[in-house]
Design an enzyme around this catalytic site. Structure first.
Site, PDB file in Angstrom:
ATOM      1  N   TYR A 127       3.068  35.267  36.074  1.00  0.00           N
ATOM      2  CA  TYR A 127       4.182  35.765  36.886  1.00  0.00           C
ATOM      3  C   TYR A 127       5.234  34.680  37.091  1.00  0.00           C
ATOM      4  O   TYR A 127       6.435  34.926  36.931  1.00  0.00           O
ATOM      5  CB  TYR A 127       3.649  36.258  38.225  1.00  0.00           C
ATOM      6  CG  TYR A 127       4.654  37.049  39.027  1.00  0.00           C
ATOM      7  CD1 TYR A 127       4.975  38.354  38.668  1.00  0.00           C
ATOM      8  CD2 TYR A 127       5.288  36.504  40.137  1.00  0.00           C
ATOM      9  CE1 TYR A 127       5.904  39.083  39.393  1.00  0.00           C
ATOM     10  CE2 TYR A 127       6.221  37.227  40.867  1.00  0.00           C
ATOM     11  CZ  TYR A 127       6.521  38.525  40.495  1.00  0.00           C
ATOM     12  OH  TYR A 127       7.447  39.250  41.204  1.00  0.00           O
TER      13      TYR A 127
ATOM     14  N   SER B 274      12.426  36.129  41.693  1.00  0.00           N
ATOM     15  CA  SER B 274      11.359  35.787  42.628  1.00  0.00           C
ATOM     16  C   SER B 274      11.405  34.306  42.942  1.00  0.00           C
ATOM     17  O   SER B 274      11.842  33.490  42.122  1.00  0.00           O
ATOM     18  CB  SER B 274      10.003  36.134  42.003  1.00  0.00           C
ATOM     19  OG  SER B 274       8.940  35.593  42.759  1.00  0.00           O
TER      20      SER B 274
END
Length: 247
Positions: free
Chosen positions: A156, A143
């Protein structure tokens, strides 16, 4: 993509989103796919769909946060199909989204268990098998959050930064043995995760419209391409699909 014919691919988090799209696409291109997720009902349904369409697929329920379950997953995949050629470490969560001061320590840790330790568990389980074969490909879903700081996403961002490091370390250790480990940073993708992000109202990603996100199938095609000969040039890095968001 003839390079996928008769290859065995394990896809974690295969019950929906990127994982489901990847399982369906790799199977359509001739791979034997092993769908893994905690939701046995969902992956069994998807595997049945693939089989009904002429593909080869099996469903093995698995919680990637538990190494013993991932180890059994790898053993069963090899026993049934004879090899493990591809691992797609896709399983991951972002909810609950919260600023650090309001975050729940147990939930924060749960994200690390799945997003980070789950990737390590996958690598640890398949690498001995791939070393014995003298070949293998691992795709870690990464990501843009791996190198960003976004409000509400401390869990995250931290987990994906660790995944990027795992990709680099695994490449350093095993590239010379014929094992390619590559990350895919897909940008923002139209999955349930984006609905959770939207509902949080935190940081600029939650302000994006649904039309800003790419379909999961695009990511699936990228993964399939990276598993081929051209993907070797990106081993040890995060291959980025740049979109308007920052996931």
């Amino acid at each position: 993509m003839r390079h996928l014919t008769e290859k065995t691919a394990i896809i974690t988090g295969a019950s929906r989103g990127i994982g489901e799209a990847t399982a369906r696409y790799l199977a359509a291109e001739g791979a034997h796919v092993v769908l893994a997720a905690r939701s046995a009902q969902a992956i069994t349904r998807i595997a049945s769909d693939i089989t009904a369409s002429g593909g080869k697929a099996i469903a093995i329920p698995c919680d990637v946060a538990r190494y013993d379950e991932v180890e059994i997953l790898a053993e069963k995949a090899k026993e049934i199909f004879g090899s493990i050629d591809i691992l797609v470490n896709n399983a991951g969560l972002i909810d609950p989204i919260a600023r650090i001061a309001e975050s729940d320590p147990a939930e924060w840790g749960r994200i690390i268990d799945i997003n980070t330790k789950g990737v390590y568990h996958g690598l640890r389980a398949v690498l001995p098998i791939m070393l014995g074969q003298g070949r293998g490909t691992v795709i870690n879903i990464s990501s843009g959050a791996a190198t960003s700081a976004l409000a509400g996403w401390s869990h995250y961002c931290s987990s994906k930064a660790a995944v990027l490091s795992l990709t680099r370390c695994a490449h350093t250790e095993y590239a010379e043995h014929g094992i390619l480990v590559t990350g895919v940073s897909p940008g923002t993708v139209a999955t349930d995760m984006q609905r959770e992000i939207k509902a949080s109202g935190l940081n600029p990603v939650s302000q994006l419209d649904w039309s800003d996100h790419i379909p999961p199938g695009w990511v699936a095609k990228t993964i399939a391409w990276l598993c081929g000969p051209d993907g070797a040039d990106y081993a040890g890095t995060d291959f980025s699909l740049k979109t308007k968001g920052g996931r």
